[in-house]
Write an enzyme that holds these catalytic residues in place. Sequence first.
Site, PDB file in Angstrom:
ATOM      1  N   TYR A 148      41.510  48.011  42.508  1.00  0.00           N
ATOM      2  CA  TYR A 148      42.754  47.628  43.164  1.00  0.00           C
ATOM      3  C   TYR A 148      43.523  48.883  43.571  1.00  0.00           C
ATOM      4  O   TYR A 148      43.872  49.725  42.727  1.00  0.00           O
ATOM      5  CB  TYR A 148      43.622  46.767  42.251  1.00  0.00           C
ATOM      6  N   GLN A 179      59.548  35.252  42.511  1.00  0.00           N
ATOM      7  CA  GLN A 179      58.278  34.534  42.595  1.00  0.00           C
ATOM      8  C   GLN A 179      57.688  34.320  41.199  1.00  0.00           C
ATOM      9  O   GLN A 179      57.112  33.268  40.913  1.00  0.00           O
ATOM     10  CB  GLN A 179      57.301  35.316  43.478  1.00  0.00           C
ATOM     11  N   ASN A 188      56.888  30.602  39.481  1.00  0.00           N
ATOM     12  CA  ASN A 188      55.521  30.193  39.151  1.00  0.00           C
ATOM     13  C   ASN A 188      55.298  29.962  37.660  1.00  0.00           C
ATOM     14  O   ASN A 188      54.486  29.117  37.276  1.00  0.00           O
ATOM     15  CB  ASN A 188      54.518  31.219  39.680  1.00  0.00           C
TER      16      ASN A 188
END
Length: 330
Positions: A54, A291, A295
């Site tokens: 990543y 966010q 979630n």
Amino acid sequence: MEFRRLGRSGLSVSEIAYGNWLTHGSQVEEEQARACVKAALDAGVSTFDTADVYANTAAESVLGRSLAGQRRESLEICTKVFWPTGPGGPNDKGLSRKHIMESAHASLKRLGTDYIDLYQAHRFDHSVPLEETMVAFADLVRQGKVLYLGVSEWTAEQITRGAALARELRIPLVSNQPQYNMLWRVIEEQVVPACEREGMSQIVWSPIAQGVLTGKYRSGQAPPPGSRATDTNGGANFVKRFLSDDVLAGVERLRPLADQAGLSLAQLAVAWVLQNTNVASAIIGASRPEQVHENVKAAGVRLEADLMRAIDEALGDVVERDPRMTQSPR
């Protein structure tokens, strides 16, 4: 937050895990990344997932710095090995003993920890004997540098072979990390049954289908600025498969069902994957703390059978179920 055991192991993980693919070290500035990690910690998330590939290793470094100062024993830090890192030399990729050993030690340094809770084979390596891969993992376990082992996007047959070697070597192969969401169910026919037989759980990525299941994308409209579909660092390539008119129409049909359940579309999507009893954790990503706050509310939510059937009817034929879609590069 609620917690589930990972396979038949003694390791518990948070139902919601925080992952930093396509965000830390790339799409999101570090200050914002740290704010998202703090939001996850404040919400009770204890499981954090990353990978050496990543942002070409930068994401691990950002996560390591973001978790610095936290009680290490209260966290489950997960990372992966397979994809090319560094300058891309012939040994900078795959699941050879050399690459696994070098990658594990580099990940430990970047993450600022003495051990990795869950070390995962990011794909299956067709070019390396599976025995070589599993023995290298076993050595890391025996050295105390890795506590548990997992795989990602392996087929049912590959999982079965790996589990047999893990039993022979007496090492804990406990999880698989596949893509899984309302629109992408390719693991249900073969992978999930294989994992149930082998005592392994799923830690799933993309539970909201790269943001498509939030309802932010509308047919005939340009993607919202700053969304995954506008990310030139790779995010747009992953989300485009879900942006067809028929898929977006199916997502629109989910809106009244989410309202009926008292959930946002994103919360409904995350809660849906957690209804699968073989799923231990759903990985969420975030570019903003709010966010995360939204979630994580999907943890502990139980969806009624009638609602689950209504979701299937709303999406109809747009759901991908072909088990052949689980594959690793050759």
